[in-house]
Design an enzyme around this catalytic site. Sequence first.
Site, PDB file in Angstrom:
ATOM      1  N   LYS B  50       0.810  -1.170   0.061  1.00 47.51           N
ATOM      2  CA  LYS B  50       0.106   0.235  -0.004  1.00 47.51           C
ATOM      3  C   LYS B  50       0.830   1.171  -0.036  1.00 47.51           C
ATOM      4  CE  LYS B  50      -4.162  -2.038   1.046  1.00 47.51           C
ATOM      5  NZ  LYS B  50      -5.499  -1.813   0.312  1.00 47.51           N
ATOM      6  N   SER B  75      -9.105   1.128   8.279  1.00 46.55           N
ATOM      7  CA  SER B  75      -8.515   0.800   9.491  1.00 46.55           C
ATOM      8  C   SER B  75      -7.435  -0.382   8.951  1.00 46.55           C
ATOM      9  CB  SER B  75      -9.703   0.118  10.388  1.00 46.55           C
ATOM     10  OG  SER B  75     -10.224  -1.067   9.576  1.00 46.55           O
TER      11      SER B  75
END
Lengths: 316, 316
Positions: B50, B75
Amino acid sequence: MTAEEYLQLHQKISPYIHRTPVLTSQLINKSVGCSIYFKCENFQKMGAFKMRGASNAILNLSEEQKSKGVVTHSSGNFAQALSLAAKNQGVKAYIVMPSSAPEVKIEAVKGYGGEVIICPPTLKDREEAAEKVIQTTGATFIHPSNNDDVIYGQGTAAIELLEDHPELDAIVTPVGGGGLLAGTALAASLFAPDCEVYAGEPENVDDAYRSLISGQIESNDSTDTIADGLKTQLGDRNFPIIQKHVKGIMLVSEKEIIDALKLIWTRMKIVVEPSSAVALAAVIRNRKMFIGKKVGIIISGGNVDLAKMPFDYHIL
Amino acid sequence: MTAEEYLQLHQKISPYIHRTPVLTSQLINKSVGCSIYFKCENFQKMGAFKMRGASNAILNLSEEQKSKGVVTHSSGNFAQALSLAAKNQGVKAYIVMPSSAPEVKIEAVKGYGGEVIICPPTLKDREEAAEKVIQTTGATFIHPSNNDDVIYGQGTAAIELLEDHPELDAIVTPVGGGGLLAGTALAASLFAPDCEVYAGEPENVDDAYRSLISGQIESNDSTDTIADGLKTQLGDRNFPIIQKHVKGIMLVSEKEIIDALKLIWTRMKIVVEPSSAVALAAVIRNRKMFIGKKVGIIISGGNVDLAKMPFDYHIL
């Protein structure tokens, strides 16, 4: 052993071992205050540095010895290492293991081609069982740590580390039977005489620490440590090398070992055995000694029983 | 996007990411019957791929946008990735997180410099909270997976993998929100048009599998999977790329994911998250498709809560 002879030895065992990577972690360096170079023997064949010593010991057998096989007693990584190293060189391996050894470890030895001989779990029974194998088969006994060829083999990890990072100020290893520490100290004395060699040792099995103080080989009354590769004691082949070339042995608590273990798993994303974390724990505990320095750490191996790891509370 | 433009993009984000290693395991190759090349994004900065998409998204903001910051709701790994990528480029990051998020994850985001906004744990509350940040601060919303710059960024892992191994027959990724899969498929279509791209997906959250069949974006009724990074659904930016360039999506059971996870931890000695094991599980389940082939697998990340890992029985 000269430097040239040691390089030849390293070249000879190279086909039988991996040249393992050296990893670093900016986060760990920042938090400890020095630059740490982790020599990752968890990525070694069969998952531990023991593959080096086992491979070298078998390479140095005569053809007649090879034809009769090798024998050792071990329930740890050396049992697997000798089995695989023997198989790779077409030699039969007999492994004496205590009846208390976990089934998975016995299966692992068999998986690497070793013939397992189960004995009662005492030192006397173990030695008798090995002696019986020698009498019956003529196999050569290879001690897991107190054998010159094993010691030389273990030191090749430090040779590679110093080839990659000749500027190291220090190298730290765990110490159990003393093969890795003696080999590392010998290699550093030949290839980087200014590089100091230290060991980390659990407080609960501090026999090597006490041996350096008393000048004779000490043993442990208890073996209550998570670092299950470090319960053994030094031997007469490796102790003199350690006395001559090792700068110091640093004790660490069980909590410090577990904290260092978690740091390695969660920040470096590598699976290492608790014994491997002892060296980092020792550097962290004595961080003032190493501020701003370049420190090599030998990660001894990565063979763990995941279900037994002490990760009983949540960390990220 | 042309191949040349994509290489320029990769070069631009290179200072902000690690070029991660590609590891192999002889044992896994032998047991699965093909040659697998693991692109280890668990070793990426902040521990997951990511970081690539987040870094690229921020690089492509105007100076005015950068001065006002970025916002996302997540989250998971993207919350940390956007926080760190923003910090590295001197940009403020607002992270909307549900009140149900574990404290360790909230602390990790703060540790990377993100400002956390806690909201009730529903999609509506999350979107409203993000909208409020945008109204108040003028921050730019960056979606974790359904954003072109994020998709392009995630695809750079495949660019590196194909540079190292241009001969790959296939690449397999996990699929959750679809950013990694779409980016990988796009990169492969430009740099290795003969290399087929597949995804592995948990049976319990098979929305992407069903989306490819129905031709529209499907969602999940339940999100009961250990692969907690894969509970999200595709979006309108990545779905068309996946439809055009992905060869197939392979479903796997929870047991298959756990078995693959254990195989990676114990044999490769690396810490990876359950989502990462989904791709290997898919290759193992469909091993007949891959016999003798060269297969790349993107290991998505290594951020795990060790205490929650499913290692409840003993393996070596």
